[in-house]
Design an enzyme around this catalytic site. Structure first.
Site, PDB file in Angstrom:
ATOM      1  N   LYS A 282      -1.150  10.387  52.054  1.00 40.85           N
ATOM      2  CA  LYS A 282      -2.207   9.547  51.504  1.00 40.85           C
ATOM      3  C   LYS A 282      -3.552   9.993  52.070  1.00 40.85           C
ATOM      4  CE  LYS A 282      -2.498   4.878  49.921  1.00 40.85           C
ATOM      5  NZ  LYS A 282      -1.774   3.640  49.822  1.00 40.85           N
ATOM      6  N   GLU A 368       6.046 -10.833  46.467  1.00 40.71           N
ATOM      7  CA  GLU A 368       5.427 -12.159  46.467  1.00 40.71           C
ATOM      8  C   GLU A 368       6.457 -13.262  46.259  1.00 40.71           C
ATOM      9  OE1 GLU A 368       4.268  -9.494  44.829  1.00 40.71           O
ATOM     10  OE2 GLU A 368       2.288  -9.156  45.704  1.00 40.71           O
ATOM     11  N   ARG A 396       2.983 -13.818  40.199  1.00 37.44           N
ATOM     12  CA  ARG A 396       4.342 -13.284  40.227  1.00 37.44           C
ATOM     13  C   ARG A 396       5.375 -14.341  40.639  1.00 37.44           C
ATOM     14  NH1 ARG A 396       5.027  -7.389  40.959  1.00 37.44           N
ATOM     15  NH2 ARG A 396       4.125  -6.818  38.967  1.00 37.44           N
TER      16      ARG A 396
HETATM   17  C1  TPP Z   1       2.224  -7.378  42.766  1.00 39.83           C
HETATM   18  C2  TPP Z   1       1.199  -6.623  43.590  1.00 39.83           C
HETATM   19  N1  TPP Z   1       1.070  -6.905  44.904  1.00 39.83           N
HETATM   20  C3  TPP Z   1       0.166  -6.244  45.641  1.00 39.83           C
HETATM   21  C4  TPP Z   1      -0.618  -5.282  45.092  1.00 39.83           C
HETATM   22  C5  TPP Z   1      -1.705  -4.588  45.900  1.00 39.83           C
HETATM   23  N2  TPP Z   1      -1.444  -3.169  46.053  1.00 39.83           N
HETATM   24  C6  TPP Z   1      -2.059  -2.232  45.314  1.00 39.83           C
HETATM   25  S1  TPP Z   1      -1.589  -0.705  45.687  1.00 39.83           S
HETATM   26  C7  TPP Z   1      -0.566  -1.247  46.886  1.00 39.83           C
HETATM   27  C8  TPP Z   1       0.210  -0.282  47.715  1.00 39.83           C
HETATM   28  C9  TPP Z   1       1.073   0.534  46.877  1.00 39.83           C
HETATM   29  O1  TPP Z   1       1.738   1.422  47.709  1.00 39.83           O
HETATM   30  P1  TPP Z   1       2.575   2.599  47.063  1.00 39.83           P
HETATM   31  O2  TPP Z   1       3.315   2.115  45.885  1.00 39.83           O
HETATM   32  O3  TPP Z   1       3.369   3.226  48.131  1.00 39.83           O
HETATM   33  O4  TPP Z   1       1.456   3.577  46.521  1.00 39.83           O
HETATM   34  P2  TPP Z   1       0.328   4.344  47.346  1.00 39.83           P
HETATM   35  O5  TPP Z   1      -0.901   3.463  47.302  1.00 39.83           O
HETATM   36  O6  TPP Z   1       0.806   4.530  48.746  1.00 39.83           O
HETATM   37  O7  TPP Z   1       0.129   5.600  46.620  1.00 39.83           O
HETATM   38  C10 TPP Z   1      -0.586  -2.631  46.976  1.00 39.83           C
HETATM   39  C11 TPP Z   1       0.172  -3.434  47.930  1.00 39.83           C
HETATM   40  C12 TPP Z   1      -0.457  -5.017  43.722  1.00 39.83           C
HETATM   41  N3  TPP Z   1      -1.207  -4.111  43.078  1.00 39.83           N
HETATM   42  N4  TPP Z   1       0.463  -5.692  43.009  1.00 39.83           N
END
Ligand code: TPP
Length: 639
Positions: A282, A368, A396
């Site tokens: 990342k 959630e 959610r």
């Molecule tokens: C239901 C929901 N909860 C929380 C989020 C906030 N959120 C956006 S990106 C993310 C992290 C995602 O991590 P990953 O899937 O590993 O992708 P990366 O950002 O590391 O590429 C979160 C928690 C969201 N978009 N949707």
């Protein structure tokens, strides 16, 4: 941008030689960095997925083959490659590109996204539709390691493995959510990384057998069965196999050619879904030397050479910061209080709580629904859970809030950050529904503070209330009031009268109180005297005060930064109707109408819906003028 300037669609990319792909990726990375250093965005997440986007559009015949990105925050390179290169500097701004994926924006955005863990379900649906139509194209979901752990993604894996559907999943594994990824599944993915030695061993055995002259081929074939059985028993990827998926991996996610090869291999798998496991970093290429996970996910503007953030100037603290500090204060005094976040420790302020009370604070991951029911379990046993979840993400867990918390009247506090119009993140992230979806639930108490000091009071009030309670507060800075007094218990269902005037009553909820007061000052300067009420509670309402106002004022204006349908103003109208006062007083509800609110600067969007001092002033004034005109007309008719 030598090559990138020539790429106006993925078809242009596919005309390049494989050895040119790394240069394309490097140019994209540089372009993202330069642009984000000026305007900010999901910089780190997108930097980590540059080579993935290049490889995907090279290996697949997009948009004919469907690529379904999860969340979409990491897809800037995908946007650049799919005809939106020159629009990148407009991203997340009013009228500009969306920060996430949108079907309206491009035919390459095959499924809208913003909330996590949806891509596998959508891709599986597309694959089933394709098979029913007997079409040959490929469908590839791209999902991060943290989003893969979300309940929906797991449910989709369960079904895809069972159906044996032809589907490709590209796993973007960077060991990170926004914060470091958490949970047992993360441990599992780590074990796959650690199994590198075994992979090498497996390949070496294969090669040694093949090299035996004459016998090699046959031995190799015979050994393959044994080897697969051995692999199933030993390899961490075995769990994936057991679930009905083929596993290809892992692949260096920053090597476009290796990625293309892996995706080509995946395309050959016809009889089951397949996971391609790519390892990425990342924030790859971000200039800062400092390890700052959160900055790597998303940034504001920064210095291109050092990565140092450009400081924003605001004197008032963020609501989120005040929330985190208040949680720490309250938890220090009452050890029954526990704190939860669903993968948003910094976004909710729970990061500070996790540091200070690691035993009593939980990051449950992107989960959630689980967070809510998990809170319920703790509440049954006498703990006082505070679930800090963005308004938009609690959507959610609608059923869990009702079925597991409200129905059993459990003491769980919901702290809804990012309530109202959130601005740049746009439609998927605005918190406009929480009043409506929570107000209908029996036992629920709803409140919203006028400023950050009152938020402290509300947090204490919610925690001390023996049943479920929710407080909502906006993204961004508080009002700038002093925070030196201890949080105080508020009387539940009691509003605050801030100003008294006979011409109209403005009943404002939460962050709308400040602009309502400003509007009242302006109206007063023109001789219109208004009452201003800080409603504090949307449920229960201060019936005594509201009914008294309805009997004595000719106009009531309610103001909320939420959808009007089912919202705070609706609650006031219901109260008047229940008390037979609906015809006694003119009611105007100000809020967000029944439409999708786009992305852009929050101030601008609020103004668009009249939800600022000017808008409230104008609405009150015009309504009074219309009412006066009508009165004059009536008098003329009578006279
Ligand atoms: C239901 C929901 N909860 C929380 C989020 C906030 N959120 C956006 S990106 C993310 C992290 C995602 O991590 P990953 O899937 O590993 O992708 P990366 O950002 O590391 O590429 C979160 C928690 C969201 N978009 N949707």
């Amino acid at each position: 941008m030598k090559i990138l300037q020539t790429i106006n669609s993925p078809a242009d990319l596919r005309r390049l030689r494989p050895e040119q792909l790394q240069q394309v990726a490097d140019e994209i990375r540089q372009y993202i960095l330069e642009t984000m250093s000026r305007i900010g965005g999901h910089t780190g997440a997108s930097l980590g997925a540059v080579e993935l986007a290049v490889a995907l559009h090279y290996a697949f015949d997009t948009p004919h083959d469907r690529v379904v990105w999860d969340v979409g925050h990491q897809a800037y390179a995908h946007k650049i490659l799919t005809g939106r290169r020159d629009l990148l500097p407009t991203i997340k701004q009013y009228g500009g590109l969306s920060g996430f994926l949108k079907r309206d924006e491009s035919e390459y955005d095959t499924f809208g996204a913003g909330h996590a863990s949806t891509s596998l379900s959508a891709a599986l649906g597309m694959a089933i539709a394709r098979d029913r139509k007997n079409e040959p194209h490929h469908i590839c979901a791209v999902i991060g390691d943290a989003s893969l752990q979300g309940g929906m993604a797991m449910e989709a894996i369960n079904q895809a493995g069972h159906l044996k559907t032809r589907l490709i999943v590209l796993l973007n594994d960077n060991e990170m959510s926004i914060a470091p990824a958490v949970g047992a599944f993360t441990g599992y993915l780590n074990r796959i990384r650690e199994a590198q030695g075994y992979h090498r061993f497996k390949d070496e055995v294969g090669e040694t057998l093949l090299s035996i002259p004459g016998l090699g081929e046959r031995l190799h074939h015979a050994a393959k069965t044994v080897k697969d059985a051995l692999a199933a028993a030993v390899l961490p990827g075995a769990l994936v196999n057991e679930l009905g998926f083929k596993y290809i991996g892992y692949v260096d996610g920053h090597n476009p050619r290796a990625l293309v090869r892996a995706l080509q291999e995946a395309k050959q798998v016809k009889d089951s879904p397949v996971i391609v496991h790519a390892l990425t970093v990342k924030g790859k290429g971000f200039p800062s030397k400092e390890k700052n996970y959160y900055a790597w996910h998303a940034t504001g503007p920064f210095d291109l050479a050092t990565g140092t953030p450009v400081k924003s100037k605001s004197s008032a603290p963020l609501y989120t910061t005040v929330f985190g500090q208040t949680m720490c204060e309250l938890m220090a005094k009452d050890e029954r209080i526990v704190a939860l976040t669903a993968a948003m420790p910094d976004g909710t302020g729970i990061d500070k709580v996790l540091e200070r009370f690691p035993e009593r604070a939980f990051d449950v991951g992107i989960a959630e629904q689980h967070a809510v029911t998990f809170s319920g379990g703790m509440a049954c046993e006498g703990l006082k859970p505070v679930a800090a979840i963005y308004s938009t993400f609690l959507q959610r867990a609608f059923d869990q809030v009702m079925h597991d918390i409200c129905l059993q009247n459990l003491n769980v506090t919901f702290a809804l950050d990012r309530a109202g119009i959130v601005g740049a993140d746009g439609p998927t992230h605005h918190g406009l529904l929480d009043i409506a979806y929570l107000r209908a639930m029996p036992n629920m108490i709803l409140m919203a503070p006028k400023d950050e000091a009152e938020m402290r009071d509300m947090l204490l009030t919610a925690i001390e209330h023996p049943g479920p309670a929710a407080l909502r507060y906006p993204r961004g800075n508080g009002v700038g009031v002093p925070l030196d007094r201890e949080p105080q218990l508020l009387e539940i269902g009691k509003a605050e009268l801030l100003r008294d005037g006979g011409d109209a009553a403005i009943i404002a909820y939460g962050s709308m109180v400040s602009p309502a007061l400003q509007a009242a000052t302006q109206l007063a300067s023109e001789g219109i005297e208004t009452t201003v009420v800080n409603a504090r509670f949307a449920k229960p309402l201060d019936a005594g005060l509201l009914l008294a106002l309805a009997r004595t004022r000719r106009l009531i204006v309610t103001v909320e930064d939420a959808y009007l349908a089912g919202g705070f103003g609706s609650a006031v109208m219901e109260l008047l109707e229940e008390n037979g006062l609906q015809d006694k007083v003119r009611v105007v509800r100000m809020g967000v109408p029944d439409r999708i609110v786009t992305h852009g600067d929050a101030k601008l969007l609020l103004a668009k819906y009249g939800l600022d001092a000017d808008g409230i002033y104008t609405r009150v004034k015009e309504t009074i003028e219309v009412m006066d005109d009508r009165r004059v007309e009536r008098q003329k008719v009578r006279g």
